[in-house]
Design a protein around this motif. Structure first.
Motif, PDB file in Angstrom:
ATOM      1  N   HIS A  10      59.328  38.233  29.222  1.00  0.00           N
ATOM      2  CA  HIS A  10      58.829  38.510  30.579  1.00  0.00           C
ATOM      3  C   HIS A  10      57.323  38.656  30.539  1.00  0.00           C
ATOM      4  CE1 HIS A  10      59.283  42.706  29.003  1.00  0.00           C
ATOM      5  NE2 HIS A  10      58.200  42.942  29.714  1.00  0.00           N
ATOM      6  N   THR A  12      54.366  41.131  32.704  1.00  0.00           N
ATOM      7  CA  THR A  12      54.235  42.245  33.645  1.00  0.00           C
ATOM      8  C   THR A  12      52.803  42.310  34.152  1.00  0.00           C
ATOM      9  OG1 THR A  12      56.024  43.508  32.630  1.00  0.00           O
ATOM     10  CG2 THR A  12      54.394  44.756  33.888  1.00  0.00           C
ATOM     11  N   HIS A 221      50.706  42.913  30.443  1.00  0.00           N
ATOM     12  CA  HIS A 221      51.122  42.495  29.098  1.00  0.00           C
ATOM     13  C   HIS A 221      52.088  41.315  29.200  1.00  0.00           C
ATOM     14  CE1 HIS A 221      54.356  45.422  30.209  1.00  0.00           C
ATOM     15  NE2 HIS A 221      55.126  44.497  29.662  1.00  0.00           N
ATOM     16  N   ALA A 223      55.567  39.677  27.117  1.00  0.00           N
ATOM     17  CA  ALA A 223      56.608  40.068  26.161  1.00  0.00           C
ATOM     18  C   ALA A 223      57.291  38.834  25.587  1.00  0.00           C
ATOM     19  CB  ALA A 223      57.645  40.955  26.848  1.00  0.00           C
ATOM     20  N   TYR A 259      55.132  47.395  21.199  1.00  0.00           N
ATOM     21  CA  TYR A 259      53.887  46.860  21.755  1.00  0.00           C
ATOM     22  C   TYR A 259      52.797  46.838  20.696  1.00  0.00           C
ATOM     23  CZ  TYR A 259      56.201  48.161  26.147  1.00  0.00           C
ATOM     24  OH  TYR A 259      57.102  48.297  27.168  1.00  0.00           O
ATOM     25  N   GLU A 269      54.141  42.511  23.824  1.00  0.00           N
ATOM     26  CA  GLU A 269      55.349  43.302  23.664  1.00  0.00           C
ATOM     27  C   GLU A 269      56.385  42.408  22.994  1.00  0.00           C
ATOM     28  OE1 GLU A 269      56.807  44.649  27.476  1.00  0.00           O
ATOM     29  OE2 GLU A 269      58.840  45.019  26.732  1.00  0.00           O
TER      30      GLU A 269
HETATM   31 ZN    ZN Z   1      57.123  44.608  29.395  1.00  0.00          ZN
END
Ligand code: ZN
Length: 316
Positions: A10, A12, A221, A223, A259, A269
């Motif tokens: 993902h 964010t 961030h 991931a 992280y 992440e």
């Molecule tokens: Zn995240």
């Protein structure tokens, strides 16, 4: 190296008004709101997740809406854009849909043999819709106004803008299992696993650019996917051996996370595929009610009073 990521899990980002965020990602872009929860580190604010029908890893974009908070500044040390994958035959449809929605866009332009449409979301995030031949074989969310054939299939590419590319690239290739693919203009492309949809990082070196400030309108961030806790633990040891400062495992309810910040300034992440978004509500009703982790349930009544109600397009 036996460890490698299947691709993105993902991204964010920080935005301002939650309703604007929902109108844009669920309304205009036709993603499914798959989870309506709070920021576990700041429970008076939402954490909204969008994705495909079930919130498959790699389809997920998530937002911290901070209404009234200051905007960030674009600059080095940031994820300067994220791209969502669309089928090759959908470009004309998206041009028309963006136009009808009053959104100014650039393109379509050709980049690495893919077609790119680029535009800003209401918070100022640079979003791209990018074609890929494999997108037609993937499933998007079919519950929106966007016809299934044209639906967004998930994350495709993230673009890192850094002052010095060398250190960032070394971490990608020597510690994270990425390999160099090609360069076009000022953009060098790196891929993980087989490459393809969701497995791509573009790195742009901009020594002239001051560091940006991460706030509203910035990616917080990105991931990467790992299948389970065991492999995540292997990643953690491996990255520490490569000199990264890696956090302890954090329980994010729908996945478990570690992280670390890469030398260019971008926060990474590593998130597990399990347990996923059906962990606390059925797939049929994902995202329709406020979900809280057990440790915040005692505060539900006051949180529900604080959080603005959301009107979600195409969701009853
Ligand atoms: Zn995240």
């Amino acid at each position: 190296m036996s460890l490698h990521f299947a691709g993105l899990h993902h991204i964010t980002a920080i935005v301002d008004e939650p309703q604007d965020n929902v109108n844009f990602y669920a309304g205009v872009l036709g993603l499914r709101l798959i989870k309506r929860t709070v920021n576990f580190d700041d429970p008076n604010t939402y954490h909204l997740y969008f994705g495909d029908e079930v919130g498959s890893p790699g389809s997920i974009v998530t937002f911290f809406p901070w209404p009234g908070a200051p905007h960030g500044t674009r600059g080095a040390g940031q994820v300067s854009a994220f791209a969502l994958a669309i089928p090759e035959a959908s470009v004309a449809y998206w041009e028309q849909r963006l136009t009808d929605s009053g959104i100014t866009f650039g393109g379509p332009e050709q980049r690495f043999n893919e077609q790119v449409l680029s535009f800003y979301d209401p918070a100022g995030l640079l979003v791209e819709l990018v074609t890929h031949p494999d997108a037609t074989n993937m499933h998007g969310w079919t519950g929106s106004e966007v016809p299934a054939a044209y639906a967004i299939r998930g994350l495709h590419v993230v673009t890192l803008t850094v002052q010095q590319a060398d250190a960032s690239v070394r971490v990608l290739t020597e510690a994270m299992g990425f390999r160099y693919l090609a360069t076009e203009g000022d953009r060098a492309r790196y891929v993980t696993a087989e490459g393809g949809v969701g497995a791509i990082v573009d790195v742009i070196a901009r020594p002239d650019l001051p560091f940006g400030r991460v706030a509203v309108g910035s990616v917080h961030h990105i991931a990467w996917r790992t299948p389970n806790d065991d492999e995540q633990a292997r990643w953690r040891r491996h990255l520490i051996q490569h000199g990264m400062m890696v956090t302890e495992v954090r329980d994010r309810q729908y996945f478990h996370s570690i992280y670390y910040r890469e030398p260019g300034g971008v926060l990474y992440e590593i998130a597990t595929d399990n347990p996923g978004f059906a962990f606390d509500e059925p797939v049929e009703t994902l995202g329709t009610t406020l979900k809280l982790p057990p440790w915040l349930e005692p505060r539900r009544e006051s949180l529900e009073r604080t959080l603005l109600p959301l009107d979600v397009p195409n969701q009853s």
